[in-house]
Structure formats: structure tokens, C-alpha cells
Design a protein around this motif. Structure first.
Motif, PDB file in Angstrom:
ATOM      1  N   ILE A 225      31.937  37.796  40.945  1.00  0.00           N
ATOM      2  CA  ILE A 225      33.070  37.249  41.710  1.00  0.00           C
ATOM      3  C   ILE A 225      32.747  35.870  42.250  1.00  0.00           C
ATOM      4  O   ILE A 225      33.545  34.933  42.162  1.00  0.00           O
ATOM      5  CB  ILE A 225      33.417  38.205  42.872  1.00  0.00           C
ATOM      6  CG1 ILE A 225      34.007  39.471  42.271  1.00  0.00           C
ATOM      7  CG2 ILE A 225      34.352  37.553  43.866  1.00  0.00           C
ATOM      8  CD1 ILE A 225      34.710  40.344  43.255  1.00  0.00           C
ATOM      9  N   LEU A 226      31.537  35.728  42.792  1.00  0.00           N
ATOM     10  CA  LEU A 226      31.135  34.421  43.325  1.00  0.00           C
ATOM     11  C   LEU A 226      31.235  33.350  42.250  1.00  0.00           C
ATOM     12  O   LEU A 226      31.798  32.279  42.463  1.00  0.00           O
ATOM     13  CB  LEU A 226      29.693  34.489  43.852  1.00  0.00           C
ATOM     14  CG  LEU A 226      29.479  35.341  45.097  1.00  0.00           C
ATOM     15  CD1 LEU A 226      27.998  35.431  45.447  1.00  0.00           C
ATOM     16  CD2 LEU A 226      30.247  34.750  46.271  1.00  0.00           C
ATOM     17  N   GLU A 227      30.700  33.675  41.059  1.00  0.00           N
ATOM     18  CA  GLU A 227      30.697  32.666  39.990  1.00  0.00           C
ATOM     19  C   GLU A 227      32.098  32.407  39.456  1.00  0.00           C
ATOM     20  O   GLU A 227      32.440  31.274  39.106  1.00  0.00           O
ATOM     21  CB  GLU A 227      29.767  33.109  38.847  1.00  0.00           C
ATOM     22  CG  GLU A 227      28.310  33.015  39.250  1.00  0.00           C
ATOM     23  CD  GLU A 227      27.358  33.279  38.093  1.00  0.00           C
ATOM     24  OE1 GLU A 227      27.817  33.236  36.929  1.00  0.00           O
ATOM     25  OE2 GLU A 227      26.171  33.540  38.363  1.00  0.00           O
ATOM     26  N   GLU A 228      32.892  33.458  39.395  1.00  0.00           N
ATOM     27  CA  GLU A 228      34.241  33.271  38.861  1.00  0.00           C
ATOM     28  C   GLU A 228      35.045  32.284  39.717  1.00  0.00           C
ATOM     29  O   GLU A 228      35.743  31.418  39.202  1.00  0.00           O
ATOM     30  CB  GLU A 228      34.973  34.622  38.794  1.00  0.00           C
ATOM     31  CG  GLU A 228      36.387  34.479  38.243  1.00  0.00           C
ATOM     32  CD  GLU A 228      37.072  35.825  38.027  1.00  0.00           C
ATOM     33  OE1 GLU A 228      36.438  36.881  38.259  1.00  0.00           O
ATOM     34  OE2 GLU A 228      38.246  35.797  37.614  1.00  0.00           O
ATOM     35  N   TYR A 229      34.934  32.418  41.022  1.00  0.00           N
ATOM     36  CA  TYR A 229      35.767  31.580  41.889  1.00  0.00           C
ATOM     37  C   TYR A 229      35.032  30.402  42.511  1.00  0.00           C
ATOM     38  O   TYR A 229      35.636  29.409  42.893  1.00  0.00           O
ATOM     39  CB  TYR A 229      36.400  32.431  42.993  1.00  0.00           C
ATOM     40  CG  TYR A 229      37.284  33.518  42.437  1.00  0.00           C
ATOM     41  CD1 TYR A 229      38.446  33.185  41.755  1.00  0.00           C
ATOM     42  CD2 TYR A 229      36.933  34.861  42.558  1.00  0.00           C
ATOM     43  CE1 TYR A 229      39.259  34.175  41.213  1.00  0.00           C
ATOM     44  CE2 TYR A 229      37.736  35.854  42.037  1.00  0.00           C
ATOM     45  CZ  TYR A 229      38.891  35.509  41.356  1.00  0.00           C
ATOM     46  OH  TYR A 229      39.680  36.476  40.824  1.00  0.00           O
TER      47      TYR A 229
END
Ligand SMILES: *Cc1c(COP(=O)(O)O)cnc(C)c1O
Length: 548
Positions: A225-229
């Protein structure tokens, strides 16, 4: 309600939880929201040791002290506590409630988050001590407290939040908290979030290395999630907010255009900044406005009727403000400024791109100009403790002050804060601003000056691109940003304008055409202040972002 998150808030001079324009803007946002009864609650950190208190030695060296203050003198401690996870520990967060009251009856609560609680480890108790202090890890911990702790605190206090407004990316982690509570549905989170970006320099956007992020956040939020956003390589707080906000804006039209280039693919709009008219108008002018333009403070558009004020009354109100200011400067610095001399003010955070020393580029020319009509200069500004070029700039101003001491009087006021800002922006005749374009996203001190009939003389960057009508509302330094000239030529043209306009326009108008001067003072009020105020700004946030 709108929950307004800001790492710094300048609500009062005695509450030193701000470092510069970003915090003062947050304060003005709150002041206008209270006047206009926009339902808003603000969230920030308590920053118990403030930003920094500045003293300056005779040689221009900045001495830094903690600016410790006592929340209990100003606000009440709320009983609710929430916890956030930091490095695998539960860290408790409490909050202090400050109620900002409008003179018109409205009120905005401000929550100052605090980790100085029994049971937190000594290190954790210091997380909310230093505004912009410490290293990468310390900053990330602060942002966990602000974004995640802040969102949890609002919930614990049962605020009914309709939208979250992030003033700069420091609070972006709140989007992660919202994802957790919305089944990881990004669309639902986007619908809740508004993001205002404040800097056009990509390097200045808050970023954290993932090894630090992992250690700090633990596994409450998945790496995916961190990397996606927030970005693949580093956690970019601007990107995180951009990806999870329905409404994104820059703080001037030029800054919007610049941000669109930095972050292509995002729909970035603009709401040009403003300042709180009543707060930043000096008592002498408030009285005049009350008499001739009743209602101006809550409807600054009425300042368009400034012509109602007789010229001599405007001039004597200005002189009275200038007199008080010159007395203050002379008492504080021992420099003997003179009230009838054309006085130029320059006060900003001491950082390289603001170019405080540009006016000293050609000392011989400056001396020649001073023979045409006397000049005196007043400076102020703090450098961030780790900003060495900023500190060098302060030392250089002191060197020029010494070099010119028999010709041009120069004062440097220590410990620039909101109260000194207010004195400066009403007590000088000309407000000088020389940022290196396009680095000034907006700038707001010139808007304060305009409210007091102090005329802007500024590089065409940030808000002044919108505010400047040459020779009508003030004067431009250097070419317009649209003009196709290379950087070297731009630098040359800036100096040419700076010196030529001082010599051939500003000095002769000030000393020999007083009525024309007063006309331009009126234009500063009627054509600049009437628009560049935070009432207009908040009405736009309300209709375009909050109701969007
Ligand atoms: C208004 C203000 C600022 C912002 O001024 P800029 O022109 O944007 O740099 C910074 N610091 C203080 C104390 C202020 O009052």
C-alpha cells in the motif's frame, strides 16, 4: 466539519509553533474560518520547545535558543488519549484545546497534539518538542503523531469530520489511517481528502527512506500500500497526498502550473493565498477604514472604495505607524533611523532563494542612488539551525551594514516573528522581495504590506505575478516569467530594474510627487488587499474544495 491539518500554526506571537509563511497561513485560515463561521477544527503538534528564538551578535552570527512555552497558560488539556504505533511501541498522544474566538462570535478549536505523557519512553516524550527539529527518523515520528494520531484524536473526541484538509504533505499519513477505516477503498478516501501543496521545489518535498519507514511504522500498513500510493523508491508525502485526495491545489496560479509540471497526470488547481485583513492591518489604518469603509474587515472587497479616504488622512495614519515603528527599531537595535527617510523593509526566513543580499549586489550604484534621495533599510529573518547558507546571508547583511554605515542606515531586527512581521509591514514605505523564480510558491508578507498602504517592489514570482500592475499597484523587478530570456539575462535585468526603478521611479515619487505616492498606497489597499486576503481565500476553499 473540516479537519485542517498543519505541522505549523501561527495563531499568536506568544505561541511559537510556527516557522514562517506556512504556519502564518494556517493561522489566517483559522482566523477567517472563525469570522466566516466555516465549521473547521485544526490539528497540529504542540512543539513545546518552539522553532527557535534568535539573537544576533554584532558580527551577524545567529545564536539559537529553544523557544520553550507552556501550553497550560493558553489552553486546556483534554482527558482523551489515543495511541499510535512507533517502532513497535505504543506511544500515547494527548491534546490541548485552544479555542480561537472571532470578534464576530465564531470559534475554531485547535488541537495541539502532545506525547509528553507519563508512560511514554523519554525519547517518545520528546517527539512533539521541536518544530522541524531532529533527523529523518524524528521527523517521520512527528508525522505519524500528526497524521495518524491526529485522525485518531478527532475520532476519540467525536468530531464529525466531513473532509480532511492537508496543509502541505507533513500530515499525509492520515490517508493511511483513513484507508484502514474504509476497507482500503481508495476512492472513498479520496472523497474525504483535500491537499494543498506549498513548494515548487521537488527536493523540498518530504520524503522518507523505506528502511526508516518500516522500522518506524512497523507492519500496521503493508509495504504494498505504501508503495502503491507513496512511491516505489522512497515514501514521498506529496505523492501520497496527491494519490489520495479528490481536490489538490497550489497556492498561486504560477505555482499550480509549476506543480502540474512536477507531477504530470494529476489534476492540480489553484487557490491563491491571502492574509487575514483585520490581523494584518495596523491600528492606525483600522481606525481610518472603520470610519470611511465600514464593514471592510469581514468583507475586504469593500477596500475597493479606498478613494473615500482623504489623502492627507491616509498619509498621516501611515506616518503615525511609521513613527512607532522607527522608534521601536531604534530602541531595539540602536541604529538611528529617521522618520522622514524613504524606508525599505525586507523580512523573510533567511534561506538562500530569498536573496536578502541582492540589493547589495552593486554597492557603488547603491551609494549613487542614495545621493539622489536618502534610503534606509530594515531587515529581519531567522535561519533554520541547519541552513548554513541562510546564516551566511545574515552575516553578509551585517557586513554591508558596516560598509555602508556612513551613508545608508541599515537595521537588522532579531527574532522575526508575527508581531515583528506586523510592525514591519506597516512601518516601512516600500516592501522589497527578491526571491529567485520560480521558488516562491506564493509569499504572503507583501499582502500584509499592501493592507497598510506599503508599496510592493518585488521580483515577479508567486503572488506578485497576479498582484502587480506596473506603476499602479507597485513595481516589478526583472522580466515576467513568460518572457523568453535565459537565466543570465534574467539576473542582469533584475539588477537593472532594482537599481533603475529605485533611482528613477521610487525615490523621485516618494520625495517629489507625494500625491502620486499616496495614489499608489491607495491602489495597494484598493487593488491588492481587497483581493489578497484570507476571507476571499476561505470562501474559495469552501465553495471549490469543501463543497466539491
Ligand atoms: C507573513 C510572515 C511570513 C511569510 O512571509 P513571506 O513573504 O511569505 O516569506 C513569514 N514569517 C512571519 C513571521 C510572517 O509574519
Amino acid at each position: 466539519m473540516i479537519a485542517y491539518f498543519s505541522m505549523e500554526i501561527g495563531i499568536a506571537s506568544e505561541i511559537p509553533t510556527y516557522s514562517g509563511g506556512l504556519g502564518v497561513l494556517a493561522g489566517d485560515t483559522i482566523r477567517s474560518s472563525a469570522d466566516l463561521r466555516i465549521p473547521l477544527v485544526a490539528v497540529t503538534l504542540v512543539s513545546r520547545k518552539g522553532y527557535l528564538r534568535q539573537e544576533i551578535t554584532e558580527r551577524g552570527e545567529q545564536l539559537e535558543y529553544h523557544d520553550e512555552w507552556h501550553p497550560s497558560n493558553f489552553m486546556t488539556l483534554l482527558p482523551n488519549e489515543v495511541t499510535v504505533q512507533i517502532e513497535g511501541r505504543d506511544v500515547k498522544v494527548k491534546s490541548w484545546l485552544y479555542k480561537h474566538q472571532s470578534l464576530l462570535g465564531g470559534e475554531v478549536p485547535i488541537l495541539f497534539l502532545d506525547t509528553d505523557i507519563d508512560g511514554n519512553s523519554p525519547d517518545d516524550r520528546e517527539i512533539t518538542d521541536y518544530l522541524y527539529g531532529g533527523d529523518e527518523r524524528y521527523r517521520l515520528k512527528q508525522e505519524v503523531v500528526l497524521g495518524i494520531g491526529g485522525a485518531r484524536m478527532l475520532k476519540a473526541l467525536e468530531f464529525n469530520v466531513r473532509n480532511y484538509h492537508m496543509n502541505e504533505g507533513h500530515s499525509s499519513l492520515l490517508t493511511l489511517e483513513l484507508l484502514l477505516h474504509n476497507d482500503l477503498d481508495a476512492d472513498r478516501v479520496r472523497n474525504l481528502c483535500i491537499f494543498t501543496t506549498h513548494t515548487p521545489i521537488e527536493a523540498a518535498h518530504d520524503k522518507f527512506h523505506y528502511n526508516v519507514v518500516k522500522e518506524c511504522l512497523g507492519d500496521e500498513f503493508s509495504q504494498g500500500i505504501l508503495e502503491e500510493y507513496g512511491g516505489r523508491d522512497v515514501l514521498n508525502m506529496t505523492l501520497l497526498a496527491l494519490n489520495l485526495s479528490k481536490y489538490v491545489n497550489g497556492v498561486t496560479t504560477a505555482h499550480m502550473e509549476y506543480s502540474r509540471k512536477l507531477y504530470p497526470g494529476y489534476h492540480i488547481r489553484s487557490v491563491t493565498n491571502g492574509v487575514h485583513s483585520y490581523t494584518w492591518t495596523c491600528p492606525c489604518l483600522r481606525e481610518l477604514f472603520d470610519e470611511y469603509i465600514p464593514g471592510w474587515a469581514n468583507e475586504p472587497e469593500l477596500l475597493v472604495r479606498v478613494d473615500e479616504i482623504p489623502n492627507d488622512e491616509l498619509w498621516s495614519a501611515h506616518l503615525s505607524a511609521k513613527n512607532d515603528f522607527i522608534d521601536y527599531v531604534n530602541e531595539t537595535t540602536g541604529v538611528e533611523l529617521d522618520v522622514s527617510t524613504l524606508t525599505i523593509g525586507f523580512a523573510r526566513r533567511a534561506t538562500a532563494y530569498k536573496r536578502a543580499t541582492l540589493v547589495f549586489s552593486d554597492l557603488e550604484r547603491l551609494r549613487e542612488i542614495n545621493k539622489r534621495g536618502d534610503l534606509q533599510l530594515v531587515f529581519a529573518g531567522k535561519a533554520h539551525p541547519r541552513n548554513h547558507s541562510g546564516k551566511t546571508m545574515i552575516r553578509e547583511v551585517f557586513e554591508y551594514k558596516k560598509l555602508l554605515k556612513d551613508e545608508i542606515k541599515i537595521a537588522y531586527l532579531p527574532d522575526y516573528d508575527m508581531s515583528i512581521g506586523a510592525k514591519l509591514t506597516c512601518g516601512v514605505d516600500v516592501w522589497l522581495n527578491t526571491p529567485l523564480p520560480p521558488l516562491e510558491a506564493s509569499g504572503t508578507s507583501g499582502m500584509k504590506a499592501a493592507h497598510n498602504g506599503v508599496i510592493n517592489f518585488s521580483v515577479l514570482d508567486g503572488w506578485w505575478i497576479e498582484g502587480c500592475v506596473e506603476d499602479v499597484t507597485g513595481w516589478a523587478i526583472g522580466p515576467s516569467p513568460d518572457e523568453k530570456v535565459d537565466e543570465k539575462e534574467r539576473r542582469r535585468r533584475e539588477l537593472e530594474d532594482l537599481y533603475n526603478k529605485l533611482e528613477y521611479l521610487i525615490i523621485p515619487t516618494f520625495y517629489k510627487k507625494r500625491d502620486d505616492w499616496i495614489g499608489m498606497m491607495e491602489n495597494s489597499i484598493g487593488k491588492v488587499a481587497y483581493y489578497f486576503n484570507s476571507h476571499r481565500m476561505m470562501r474559495r476553499y469552501a465553495t471549490e474544495a469543501y463543497l466539491f
